[in-house]
Design a protein around this motif. Structure first.
Motif, PDB file in Angstrom:
ATOM      1  N   PHE A 255      -8.837   5.491   9.626  1.00 18.47           N
ATOM      2  CA  PHE A 255      -9.010   4.763   8.373  1.00 18.47           C
ATOM      3  C   PHE A 255     -10.209   5.290   7.604  1.00 18.47           C
TER       4      PHE A 255
ATOM      5  N   PRO B 243      -8.482  -0.408  -0.888  1.00 16.93           N
ATOM      6  CA  PRO B 243      -9.811  -0.237  -0.293  1.00 16.93           C
ATOM      7  C   PRO B 243      -9.780   0.314   1.129  1.00 16.93           C
ATOM      8  N   ILE B 244      -8.636   0.169   1.818  1.00 14.43           N
ATOM      9  CA  ILE B 244      -8.503   0.672   3.186  1.00 14.43           C
ATOM     10  C   ILE B 244      -7.308   1.613   3.218  1.00 14.43           C
ATOM     11  N   ARG B 245      -7.556   2.868   3.553  1.00 14.19           N
ATOM     12  CA  ARG B 245      -6.499   3.881   3.532  1.00 14.19           C
ATOM     13  C   ARG B 245      -6.335   4.469   4.925  1.00 14.19           C
TER      14      ARG B 245
ATOM     15  N   SER C  60       0.863  -1.183   0.000  1.00 17.53           N
ATOM     16  CA  SER C  60       0.000   0.000   0.000  1.00 17.53           C
ATOM     17  C   SER C  60       0.899   1.233   0.000  1.00 17.53           C
TER      18      SER C  60
ATOM     19  N   GLY D  75     -12.550   3.918   4.204  1.00 15.60           N
ATOM     20  CA  GLY D  75     -12.787   2.780   3.331  1.00 15.60           C
ATOM     21  C   GLY D  75     -13.271   3.226   1.965  1.00 15.60           C
TER      22      GLY D  75
ATOM     23  N   LEU E 190     -15.348  -3.090   5.526  1.00 16.15           N
ATOM     24  CA  LEU E 190     -14.284  -3.670   6.354  1.00 16.15           C
ATOM     25  C   LEU E 190     -13.790  -2.742   7.459  1.00 16.15           C
ATOM     26  N   VAL E 191     -13.724  -1.440   7.191  1.00 14.04           N
ATOM     27  CA  VAL E 191     -13.187  -0.517   8.206  1.00 14.04           C
ATOM     28  C   VAL E 191     -13.970  -0.600   9.509  1.00 14.04           C
TER      29      VAL E 191
ATOM     30  N   VAL F  88     -11.322  -3.612  10.586  1.00 13.95           N
ATOM     31  CA  VAL F  88     -10.054  -2.887  10.572  1.00 13.95           C
ATOM     32  C   VAL F  88      -9.851  -2.069  11.847  1.00 13.95           C
TER      33      VAL F  88
ATOM     34  N   GLY G 271     -13.803  -1.657   1.316  1.00 11.60           N
ATOM     35  CA  GLY G 271     -13.233  -1.080   2.530  1.00 11.60           C
ATOM     36  C   GLY G 271     -14.249  -0.342   3.382  1.00 11.60           C
ATOM     37  N   LYS G 272     -15.317   0.173   2.740  1.00 13.83           N
ATOM     38  CA  LYS G 272     -16.361   0.869   3.497  1.00 13.83           C
ATOM     39  C   LYS G 272     -17.037  -0.078   4.488  1.00 13.83           C
TER      40      LYS G 272
END
Length: 150
Positions: free
Chosen positions: A114, A89-91, A68, A116, A123-124, A128, A120-121
């Motif tokens: 984080f 997807p996760i920042r 990443s 998403g 998962l965060v 996460v 990622g929206k």
């Protein structure tokens, strides 16, 4: 949601703590799941990290190595450093603050948040943030142990 924040007092001068905590090549020594890291030179081509430089971190996630990229958003050695994820997807947005307590003792505070994108929206909030809340104290304790041991 507020960022996840972890602090520790470390028996080392601020410059040493800052140099260690902000060196992506050393992240694998104290961050769970990190297998590699490096800075891609700053936009001006110098060796000193500057705003806009890219921090590439590779983590082992689900049995695969996943790189990443983050961009250095600010740096003021030996006090503050921050990066913002730019891909995937996760920042993560990471802030490092080092406060000198004496000539040989410092307080390190790491804050992470984080955002998403796509999957990622989901998962965060589900995984996460919970994992980061569990890992951050262990990561900072590992950093403290490594740097104090020399």
């Amino acid at each position: 949601m507020p960022p996840i924040v972890t602090s520790a007092e470390i028996e080392r001068p601020a410059a040493e703590v800052f140099a260690y905590a902000t060196d992506p090549a050393r992240f694998s020594e104290w961050q769970k799941g990190v297998v590699d890291g490096h800075m891609d030179g700053p936009p001006d081509g110098s060796q000193t990290p500057a705003v806009g430089a890219k921090c590439v971190t590779t983590r082992r996630i689900g049995g695969a190595s996943r790189p990443s990229t983050s961009e250095l958003t600010h740096i003021d050695p030996p006090r503050t450093w921050g990066v913002q994820g730019t891909d995937g997807p996760i920042r993560a947005a990471v802030e490092v603050l080092v406060e000198p307590l004496s000539g040989s003792r410092s307080r390190l505070t790491i804050s992470v948040d984080f955002t998403g994108h796509g999957i990622g929206k989901i998962l965060v909030p589900l995984m996460v943030r919970r994992e980061a809340r569990k890992e951050m104290p262990d990561n900072v304790a590992a950093l403290k142990q490594k740097i104090e041991a020399g």
